[in-house]
Enzyme design. Structure first.
Site, PDB file in Angstrom:
ATOM      1  N   ASP A  10      49.101  75.744  46.411  1.00  0.00           N
ATOM      2  CA  ASP A  10      49.081  77.133  46.883  1.00  0.00           C
ATOM      3  C   ASP A  10      49.175  77.250  48.398  1.00  0.00           C
ATOM      4  OD1 ASP A  10      46.615  76.199  47.673  1.00  0.00           O
ATOM      5  OD2 ASP A  10      45.441  77.546  46.407  1.00  0.00           O
ATOM      6  N   GLY A  11      49.248  76.115  49.086  1.00  0.00           N
ATOM      7  CA  GLY A  11      49.379  76.160  50.541  1.00  0.00           C
ATOM      8  C   GLY A  11      48.081  76.490  51.269  1.00  0.00           C
TER       9      GLY A  11
ATOM     10  N   ARG B 101      50.809  72.584  53.334  1.00  0.00           N
ATOM     11  CA  ARG B 101      49.885  73.692  53.582  1.00  0.00           C
ATOM     12  C   ARG B 101      49.441  73.744  55.042  1.00  0.00           C
ATOM     13  NH1 ARG B 101      44.057  71.869  51.434  1.00  0.00           N
ATOM     14  NH2 ARG B 101      44.302  69.629  51.599  1.00  0.00           N
TER      15      ARG B 101
ATOM     16  N   ASP C 173      50.686  58.314  54.575  1.00  0.00           N
ATOM     17  CA  ASP C 173      50.986  59.621  55.162  1.00  0.00           C
ATOM     18  C   ASP C 173      49.780  60.199  55.894  1.00  0.00           C
ATOM     19  OD1 ASP C 173      50.329  59.664  52.222  1.00  0.00           O
ATOM     20  OD2 ASP C 173      49.886  61.740  52.707  1.00  0.00           O
ATOM     21  N   ASN C 174      48.630  59.555  55.736  1.00  0.00           N
ATOM     22  CA  ASN C 174      47.449  60.025  56.460  1.00  0.00           C
ATOM     23  C   ASN C 174      47.137  59.131  57.654  1.00  0.00           C
ATOM     24  OD1 ASN C 174      47.132  62.132  54.684  1.00  0.00           O
ATOM     25  ND2 ASN C 174      45.631  61.083  53.410  1.00  0.00           N
TER      26      ASN C 174
ATOM     27  N   GLY D 204      55.303  65.863  53.047  1.00  0.00           N
ATOM     28  CA  GLY D 204      55.544  66.905  54.055  1.00  0.00           C
ATOM     29  C   GLY D 204      54.378  67.861  54.150  1.00  0.00           C
TER      30      GLY D 204
ATOM     31  N   ARG E  84      43.952  72.282  63.999  1.00  0.00           N
ATOM     32  CA  ARG E  84      43.833  70.873  64.400  1.00  0.00           C
ATOM     33  C   ARG E  84      44.640  70.625  65.658  1.00  0.00           C
ATOM     34  NH1 ARG E  84      44.980  67.036  59.612  1.00  0.00           N
ATOM     35  NH2 ARG E  84      47.137  67.621  59.888  1.00  0.00           N
TER      36      ARG E  84
ATOM     37  N   ASP F 195      43.694  63.348  59.201  1.00  0.00           N
ATOM     38  CA  ASP F 195      43.712  63.911  57.852  1.00  0.00           C
ATOM     39  C   ASP F 195      42.437  63.600  57.069  1.00  0.00           C
ATOM     40  OD1 ASP F 195      45.532  65.727  57.151  1.00  0.00           O
ATOM     41  OD2 ASP F 195      46.883  64.391  56.090  1.00  0.00           O
TER      42      ASP F 195
HETATM   43  P1  AMP Z   1      46.293  65.565  51.589  1.00  0.00           P
HETATM   44  O1  AMP Z   1      45.598  65.087  50.373  1.00  0.00           O
HETATM   45  O2  AMP Z   1      45.619  66.782  52.203  1.00  0.00           O
HETATM   46  O3  AMP Z   1      46.538  64.496  52.597  1.00  0.00           O
HETATM   47  O4  AMP Z   1      47.708  66.116  51.107  1.00  0.00           O
HETATM   48  C1  AMP Z   1      48.686  65.310  50.479  1.00  0.00           C
HETATM   49  C2  AMP Z   1      49.937  66.135  50.305  1.00  0.00           C
HETATM   50  O5  AMP Z   1      49.702  67.246  49.441  1.00  0.00           O
HETATM   51  C3  AMP Z   1      50.490  66.748  51.590  1.00  0.00           C
HETATM   52  O6  AMP Z   1      51.878  66.800  51.473  1.00  0.00           O
HETATM   53  C4  AMP Z   1      49.870  68.110  51.585  1.00  0.00           C
HETATM   54  O7  AMP Z   1      50.583  69.031  52.379  1.00  0.00           O
HETATM   55  C5  AMP Z   1      49.943  68.466  50.117  1.00  0.00           C
HETATM   56  N1  AMP Z   1      48.914  69.444  49.717  1.00  0.00           N
HETATM   57  C6  AMP Z   1      47.588  69.231  49.585  1.00  0.00           C
HETATM   58  N2  AMP Z   1      46.960  70.342  49.184  1.00  0.00           N
HETATM   59  C7  AMP Z   1      47.893  71.311  49.065  1.00  0.00           C
HETATM   60  C8  AMP Z   1      47.878  72.680  48.681  1.00  0.00           C
HETATM   61  N3  AMP Z   1      46.744  73.299  48.337  1.00  0.00           N
HETATM   62  N4  AMP Z   1      49.056  73.343  48.673  1.00  0.00           N
HETATM   63  C9  AMP Z   1      50.196  72.729  49.008  1.00  0.00           C
HETATM   64  N5  AMP Z   1      50.298  71.449  49.358  1.00  0.00           N
HETATM   65  C10 AMP Z   1      49.163  70.732  49.392  1.00  0.00           C
HETATM   66 MG    MG Z   2      47.513  64.173  54.164  1.00  0.00          MG
END
Ligand code: AMP
Ligand code: MG
Length: 486
Positions: free
Chosen positions: A125-126, A93, A252-253, A90, A176, A262
């Site tokens: 940390d979002g 962030r 998910d990407n 989900g 985005r 992503d």
């Molecule tokens: P990503 O690697 O950016 O595709 O993220 C994979 C998952 O981790 C997704 O659900 C993102 O929303 C979550 N995520 C990545 N970085 C953060 C962060 N700093 N804080 C909260 N969720 C994160």
């Molecule tokens: Mg992602």
């Protein structure tokens, strides 16, 4: 041309309700400032480019203000990460602020990445750091300029809000744009949680909003899957033809629209290396450059599994089997054009394959090879390109075969050059160029990232005074390790 206040919202995804997304407000970042904006992305919303210079622009895209018609939502999805199913991901962030309808009637999702914690943040940390936000911005706009389908980036805002990664960095947000933020992982989430009624709602939403032509088919879901397979075959062919390594092809990407989505530790190849792994954490090379083709197929199979309640397995299998031949046809077509061949002949596939094999292990810049091959007549161009190859006997044989093949195209050299330069970029988004612009931005100087963005937005056209961006990377610049933390 519109101002920010004139944007019209129609939040179709938010209306699907709380089973699909959760209302969350953006958490602002302090002392917002505009780092860089894309006028061509702003044009998708009919926004006047001068809007980017207003104070309210940086405030909105740093989470301080919101339109009253926006409905910020965190979407739920799951997905396969490095081959392993993660049942709950989900938007951890990022927030879907809403869907803007432009004058042409298109809906564009406004997604603010780095907008703070959500119910799906897990331990995170979002936030997003400045470095990764700039990287996503530059790549989105560069792939678009190359003609490769991708999500877009409207702007990056920086801040004084501290964020901890390996060291202390500052928080940023990237806005985005995409016509949908639905991922393969959305379908997987409702499938694996056995919520097949909601899966049906999701599929019907995607069909109605994004694949309306499939609704005319006797089996709309099967037609949609076929369309997704076709778009991915074309997309991955473009990645491979232009040396783009995504780095984190988790399901998910993967966008349901078949666009590049992503961005993480991506890279464009400098010296050609089919085995290149751009993601520092990808120990097994699952997402290496050449693996992107089988991995795309693997991800499509993961999507197919999630569609089994609505499409016959046999039909899904047959459609999946189309992926590789479609990919090969697109790839060959693109490589022919990169080689200046506008006709198709038997044996062209072998000519392309041999070239890539000869490039492997040498020091051949994957982008500039094709650009310089068009600069002069084939014989002269090849004479200069020769020194970067290792297997010189093999290269000479290939050169003879290519010269003969190219001679059958006919036409004068200036036409050949124009044809080749229109598909072979002179300017490449190289890791070290992004890195230099990021380091300046981290010190508060945004001129380099703005200039790099401007140069890369016209990658095929020679631009006066921009010589330094056309050079081969320095040795140190070829081996930068891009941290996966973002
Ligand atoms: P990503 O690697 O950016 O595709 O993220 C994979 C998952 O981790 C997704 O659900 C993102 O929303 C979550 N995520 C990545 N970085 C953060 C962060 N700093 N804080 C909260 N969720 C994160
Ligand atoms: Mg992602």
């Amino acid at each position: 041309m519109k101002s920010l206040a004139d944007l019209v919202f129609d939040n179709r995804f938010a209306r699907l309700g709380d089973a699909f997304s959760t209302h969350v407000l953006p958490e602002p970042i302090a002392e917002p400032r505009l780092v860089v904006a894309s006028a061509s992305a702003m044009a998708l919303l009919d926004l006047d480019p001068s809007e980017a210079d207003t104070e309210v622009f940086a405030e909105i895209f740093a989470g301080h203000k919101l339109w009253s018609d926006a409905e910020p939502r965190a979407m739920v999805y799951s997905g396969h990460q490095f081959g392993v199913y993660n049942p709950r991901l989900g938007d951890g962030r990022g927030l879907l602020l809403g869907e803007v309808v432009n004058d042409a009637g298109e809906h564009w999702d406004l997604h603010l990445k780095g907008a703070g914690q959500t119910p799906w943040s897990r331990m995170g940390d979002g936030r997003a750091v400045l470095r990764s936000s700039i990287r996503e911005f530059l790549a989105s706009e560069y792939l678009h300029a190359l003609g490769i389908p991708t999500s877009r980036a409207l702007c990056v805002t920086g801040s004084s809000t501290p964020v901890w990664r390996e060291t202390q960095e500052s928080a940023a947000m990237v806005l985005r744009l995409a016509q949908s933020h639905v991922r393969f992982g959305h379908f997987e989430y409702f499938y694996y949680t056995n919520q097949h009624e909601l899966l049906k709602t999701l599929g019907e939403h995607v069909l109605a909003c994004h694949f309306p032509e499939c609704l005319k088919d006797e089996t709309p879901w099967a037609a949609m899957f076929r369309e997704v397979v076709e778009r991915n075959a074309a997309l991955i062919a473009q990645w491979q033809a232009y040396g783009f390594c995504h780095g984190v092809m988790n399901s998910d990407n993967m966008s349901i629209l078949g666009i590049t989505f992503d961005y993480g530790p991506y890279a464009f190849l400098d010296d050609f290396d089919a085995r290149h792994i751009c993601n520092h954490s990808d120990d097994s090379g699952r997402y290496s450059f050449s693996n992107q083709v089988p991995i795309a197929h693997w991800n499509l199979a993961a999507l197919a599994q999630a569609l089994t309640p609505f499409v016959a397995v046999e039909q899904l299998r047959e459609t999946l089997a189309l992926f590789l031949p479609l990919y090969q046809a697109h790839h060959l077509d693109l490589m022919r054009r990169r080689l200046g061949l506008s006709t198709a002949e038997e044996g062209d596939d072998e000519l392309v394959e041999r070239l890539l094999q000869l490039m492997q292990g040498g020091a051949v810049d994957y982008s500039l090879f094709f650009r310089h091959l068009g600069d002069q007549a084939p014989e002269q161009a090849l004479r200069q390109l020769r020194e970067d190859f290792v297997d010189l006997a093999g290269f000479d044989q290939w050169s003879d075969d290519y010269v003969e093949r190219a001679s059958r195209e006919g036409g004068p050299q200036d036409e050949r050059q124009a044809r080749m330069h229109a598909v072979n970029p002179l300017y490449v988004l190289r890791n070290y160029l992004a890195q230099q612009a990021i380091e300046a931005a981290e010190k508060g100087d945004y001129a380099p990232v703005r200039e790099l963005h401007a140069v890369l937005s016209r990658p095929f056209e020679e631009q006066p005074g921009m010589q330094r961006y056309t050079e081969r990377p320095p040795e140190w610049g070829k081996h930068l390790e891009i941290s996966c933390s973002s």
